[in-house]
Write a protein that holds these residues in place. Structure first.
Motif, mmCIF file in Angstrom:
data_model
loop_
_atom_site.group_PDB
_atom_site.id
_atom_site.type_symbol
_atom_site.label_atom_id
_atom_site.label_comp_id
_atom_site.label_asym_id
_atom_site.label_seq_id
_atom_site.Cartn_x
_atom_site.Cartn_y
_atom_site.Cartn_z
ATOM 1 N N HIS A 5 21.166 60.555 -13.800
ATOM 2 C CA HIS A 5 20.872 61.243 -15.060
ATOM 3 C C HIS A 5 21.174 60.396 -16.297
ATOM 4 O O HIS A 5 21.001 60.870 -17.415
ATOM 5 N N THR A 6 21.637 59.174 -16.099
ATOM 6 C CA THR A 6 21.987 58.330 -17.250
ATOM 7 C C THR A 6 21.192 57.042 -17.304
ATOM 8 O O THR A 6 20.949 56.506 -18.380
ATOM 9 N N GLY A 7 20.785 56.507 -16.156
ATOM 10 C CA GLY A 7 20.217 55.176 -16.121
ATOM 11 C C GLY A 7 21.311 54.130 -16.114
ATOM 12 O O GLY A 7 22.509 54.430 -16.026
ATOM 13 N N ASN A 8 20.897 52.881 -16.234
ATOM 14 C CA ASN A 8 21.829 51.765 -16.205
ATOM 15 C C ASN A 8 22.601 51.698 -17.521
ATOM 16 O O ASN A 8 22.004 51.606 -18.593
ATOM 17 N N ILE A 9 23.900 51.759 -17.445
ATOM 18 C CA ILE A 9 24.711 51.585 -18.653
ATOM 19 C C ILE A 9 25.549 50.310 -18.529
ATOM 20 O O ILE A 9 26.649 50.212 -19.068
ATOM 21 N N TYR A 10 24.983 49.354 -17.784
ATOM 22 C CA TYR A 10 25.551 48.017 -17.670
ATOM 23 C C TYR A 10 27.023 48.057 -17.244
ATOM 24 O O TYR A 10 27.338 48.458 -16.138
ATOM 25 N N ASN A 11 27.946 47.670 -18.126
ATOM 26 C CA ASN A 11 29.351 47.594 -17.724
ATOM 27 C C ASN A 11 29.940 48.957 -17.377
ATOM 28 O O ASN A 11 30.911 49.038 -16.632
ATOM 29 N N GLY A 12 29.348 50.012 -17.896
ATOM 30 C CA GLY A 12 29.861 51.345 -17.587
ATOM 31 C C GLY A 12 29.385 51.906 -16.269
ATOM 32 O O GLY A 12 29.889 52.941 -15.816
ATOM 33 N N SER A 13 28.428 51.240 -15.617
ATOM 34 C CA SER A 13 27.811 51.833 -14.420
ATOM 35 C C SER A 13 28.788 52.000 -13.261
ATOM 36 O O SER A 13 28.895 53.084 -12.680
ATOM 37 N N SER A 14 29.507 50.941 -12.907
ATOM 38 C CA SER A 14 30.446 51.054 -11.792
ATOM 39 C C SER A 14 31.597 52.004 -12.098
ATOM 40 O O SER A 14 31.935 52.861 -11.263
ATOM 41 N N PRO A 15 32.229 51.938 -13.296
ATOM 42 C CA PRO A 15 33.261 52.944 -13.612
ATOM 43 C C PRO A 15 32.722 54.373 -13.589
ATOM 44 O O PRO A 15 33.410 55.289 -13.135
ATOM 45 N N LEU A 16 31.468 54.572 -14.063
ATOM 46 C CA LEU A 16 30.891 55.919 -14.032
ATOM 47 C C LEU A 16 30.655 56.363 -12.595
ATOM 48 O O LEU A 16 30.840 57.543 -12.268
ATOM 49 N N CYS A 17 30.255 55.437 -11.733
ATOM 50 C CA CYS A 17 30.085 55.783 -10.307
ATOM 51 C C CYS A 17 31.420 56.172 -9.682
ATOM 52 O O CYS A 17 31.468 57.064 -8.821
ATOM 53 N N LEU A 18 32.504 55.526 -10.107
ATOM 54 C CA LEU A 18 33.828 55.925 -9.608
ATOM 55 C C LEU A 18 34.162 57.326 -10.085
ATOM 56 O O LEU A 18 34.667 58.156 -9.304
ATOM 57 N N MET A 19 33.893 57.630 -11.335
ATOM 58 C CA MET A 19 34.128 58.987 -11.843
ATOM 59 C C MET A 19 33.300 60.000 -11.061
ATOM 60 O O MET A 19 33.789 61.082 -10.704
ATOM 61 N N SER A 20 32.050 59.653 -10.789
ATOM 62 C CA SER A 20 31.172 60.550 -10.033
ATOM 63 C C SER A 20 31.715 60.801 -8.635
ATOM 64 O O SER A 20 31.710 61.938 -8.143
ATOM 65 N N LEU A 21 32.195 59.752 -7.985
ATOM 66 C CA LEU A 21 32.776 59.913 -6.645
ATOM 67 C C LEU A 21 33.976 60.846 -6.683
ATOM 68 O O LEU A 21 34.094 61.770 -5.862
ATOM 69 N N LEU A 22 34.865 60.631 -7.647
ATOM 70 C CA LEU A 22 36.096 61.419 -7.704
ATOM 71 C C LEU A 22 35.841 62.870 -8.104
ATOM 72 O O LEU A 22 36.610 63.761 -7.738
ATOM 73 N N GLU A 23 34.765 63.102 -8.880
ATOM 74 C CA GLU A 23 34.458 64.476 -9.277
ATOM 75 C C GLU A 23 33.642 65.224 -8.235
ATOM 76 O O GLU A 23 33.626 66.459 -8.231
ATOM 77 N N ASN A 24 32.963 64.504 -7.362
ATOM 78 C CA ASN A 24 32.071 65.144 -6.392
ATOM 79 C C ASN A 24 32.584 65.116 -4.959
ATOM 80 O O ASN A 24 31.914 65.603 -4.050
ATOM 81 N N GLN A 25 33.765 64.549 -4.752
ATOM 82 C CA GLN A 25 34.342 64.489 -3.410
ATOM 83 C C GLN A 25 35.837 64.726 -3.504
ATOM 84 O O GLN A 25 36.496 64.230 -4.422
ATOM 85 N N LYS A 26 36.382 65.470 -2.590
ATOM 86 C CA LYS A 26 37.813 65.748 -2.573
ATOM 87 C C LYS A 26 38.520 64.757 -1.654
ATOM 88 O O LYS A 26 38.019 64.415 -0.584
ATOM 89 N N PHE A 27 39.701 64.319 -2.092
ATOM 90 C CA PHE A 27 40.450 63.318 -1.344
ATOM 91 C C PHE A 27 41.856 63.819 -1.044
ATOM 92 O O PHE A 27 42.441 64.589 -1.821
ATOM 93 N N SER A 28 42.374 63.375 0.075
ATOM 94 C CA SER A 28 43.786 63.577 0.387
ATOM 95 C C SER A 28 44.570 62.385 -0.142
ATOM 96 O O SER A 28 44.000 61.353 -0.516
ATOM 97 N N LYS A 29 45.874 62.498 -0.169
ATOM 98 C CA LYS A 29 46.729 61.406 -0.633
ATOM 99 C C LYS A 29 46.596 60.197 0.299
ATOM 100 O O LYS A 29 46.435 60.342 1.516
ATOM 101 N N ASP A 30 46.637 59.002 -0.284
ATOM 102 C CA ASP A 30 46.648 57.727 0.447
ATOM 103 C C ASP A 30 45.351 57.448 1.198
ATOM 104 O O ASP A 30 45.351 56.802 2.251
ATOM 105 N N GLU A 31 44.234 57.898 0.646
ATOM 106 C CA GLU A 31 42.933 57.462 1.177
ATOM 107 C C GLU A 31 42.459 56.275 0.360
ATOM 108 O O GLU A 31 42.757 56.148 -0.840
ATOM 109 N N TYR A 32 41.686 55.386 1.002
ATOM 110 C CA TYR A 32 41.268 54.139 0.360
ATOM 111 C C TYR A 32 39.827 54.242 -0.150
ATOM 112 O O TYR A 32 38.953 54.818 0.501
ATOM 113 N N ILE A 33 39.610 53.642 -1.330
ATOM 114 C CA ILE A 33 38.285 53.585 -1.938
ATOM 115 C C ILE A 33 37.934 52.122 -2.196
ATOM 116 O O ILE A 33 38.731 51.385 -2.806
#
Length: 469
Positions: A346-374
């Motif tokens: 929904h955003t397109g390429n935001i260059y340097n922000g793309s990978s950090p935004l993908c991390l935010m998307s992962l953390l907001e759309n998936q639940k994690f237990s303590k001490d899982e690796y990303i």
């Protein structure tokens, strides 16, 4: 000797993240009305639903001010007082001497701060995260991506552009993610992407658009990301099975599956899978040939090689055929990657922000237990790739739940094709041009509740304003 992942110390932590993704968007269905020679199906094949559109009153400093003010508003006084650095990762040039990080300083009450700008296509911010992890401060990724029409740029490229910034608060004891003290990187000199000094991204006559050799750039991406992953594996015993989440730079969602397929191939090759070894060896040979052809400007040969390599990687994905070990591994890895691609659609390429935004998307759309690796990686044309390893905490889910990024995405104003064309004609960072056009309602091009460029005087001194203040 390679280390076990459980034996690697923590380098530092991420406390939180926040994004600003513009105030306007155009849907794929509306974009093709503006550009009817681009099939809607092609945009959908890229994985794109809409893109963030830079308004004429928005520029990289305004993006930085938005995320810096927002992330600092959510800190307590002690956290603010502990800020010792601000570093902006960007590929946007606004001033030859003034680092973009200076625009964040107005929101910090003390001056004992190192302020710096890190320059690299798409990956500078991640380099800054790695370099500064363990210290207390802000890393901000901020860019505006726009594309034009020329012989090197695909007609659909314009719909992969975007606008956005992500601020990340690094600290010694943050509660969002721990960053392990190990990384894999790969760097080399590749002329797949040239970006001239840009005052007005929409002025075609000034030749200010990036020049992109798209298919060669795809190959450079695949190769460099694979090399960085292999260099990480030289230091630590891992495979994609080690991780509960996988994040990579995604200029558009479609490219990520090829990177992922190549990483699956590397894992299987390392497990002495003969089919994987043969495919990997052939891809290496083809990549070497592609570089030779590109250096000789034999672009059609490069395009043919890209098609061959993509066909081989599709066999790993097994889009057609029976399930085998490679395709089974790819599907498992895709399940760990796809949650991180939701926002980019929904955003397109935001260059340097793309990978950090993908991390935010992962953390907001998936639940994690303590001490899982990303597995958290990024790539930038030119070219360079990096992979880091993050570990979740017992607060990861709670912190990410408060971001509400999807709500921000959904609340952007929807542009009609005629409005989008008008914005293109004016250009972003074009306040003077905007104010001189009597046919334009200027309030339609001011972002709501956000910092924007109000004016720029004859000395190029910029003044910013926030309608909410």
């Amino acid at each position: 000797m390679k280390a076990n992942i459980s034996d690697i110390d923590t380098k530092g932590s991420l406390s939180t993240m926040i994004s600003y993704l513009g105030d306007a968007q155009i849907l794929a269905e509306e974009f093709v009305k503006y550009k009817p020679d681009v099939p809607l199906g092609l945009l959908q094949a890229l994985g794109m639903n809409s893109i963030s559109v830079p308004l004429p009153t928005e520029d990289p400093p305004s993006l930085i001010m938005n995320v810096a003010s927002n992330i600092l508003d959510n800190m307590d006084n002690q956290q603010k007082n502990n800020i010792s650095f601000v570093e902006v990762g960007t590929e946007s040039i606004c001033d030859g001497s003034l680092p973009l990080s200076q625009y964040a300083l107005k929101f910090i009450d003390h001056d004992d701060i190192l302020s710096n700008e890190s320059k690299h296509a798409c990956v500078a911010a991640l380099n800054s995260v790695w370099k500064n992890t363990g210290d207390n401060g802000l890393v901000i990724a901020a860019d505006i991506a726009t594309y034009g029409d020329d012989e090197t740029t695909a007609p659909s490229a314009e719909f992969t552009g975007g606008i956005g910034a992500v601020a990340m608060h690094l600290s010694e004891n943050g509660k969002l993610l721990d960053i392990l003290n190990v990384r894999g990187a790969s760097s080399g000199l590749t002329y797949d992407f040239y970006k001239p000094y840009m005052q007005d991204h929409y002025d075609l006559t000034a030749k200010t658009y990036p020049v992109v050799f798209g298919r060669y750039s795809n190959l450079a991406n695949i190769e460099r990301v694979g090399n960085a992953y292999e260099n990480l594996k030289k230091r630590v015993n891992i495979s994609l099975d080690t991780f509960s989440g996988i994040v990579m730079h995604a200029p558009y969602p479609g490219i990520s599956k090829y990177n992922l397929a190549y990483l699956v191939l590397i894992d299987r090759k390392d497990s002495l899978d003969k089919d994987a070894e043969e495919k990997y060896s052939l891809i290496q040979k083809l990549l070497s040939q592609a570089h030779t052809h590109f250096n000789n400007r034999e672009i059609s040969e490069v395009d043919q090689i890209e098609s061959k390599i993509k066909k081989m990687l599709k066999e790993v994905m097994l889009e057609n055929g029976e399930i085998n070990t490679l395709s089974s591994d790819f599907r498992e890895a895709s399940d760990k990657t796809n949650p991180g691609l939701e926002f980019i659609k929904h955003t397109g390429n935001i260059y340097n922000g793309s990978s950090p935004l993908c991390l935010m998307s992962l953390l907001e759309n998936q639940k994690f237990s303590k001490d899982e690796y990303i597995l958290w990686g990024g790539y930038g044309s030119g070219n360079q790739a990096i992979f880091m390893i993050a570990k979740t905490t017992n607060e990861t889910n709670n912190i990410a739940n408060n971001w509400n990024t999807l709500s921000h995405i959904q609340n952007r104003r929807l542009l009609k094709s005629a409005e989008y064309q008008q914005i293109k004609e004016v250009g972003y960072n074009s306040v003077a041009k905007l104010k001189s056009n009597n046919n334009i309602q200027i309030n339609n091009f001011i972002p709501r509740n956000s910092y924007y460029l109000e004016k720029q005087d004859e000395f190029n001194i910029k003044q910013y304003k926030n309608m909410a203040n």
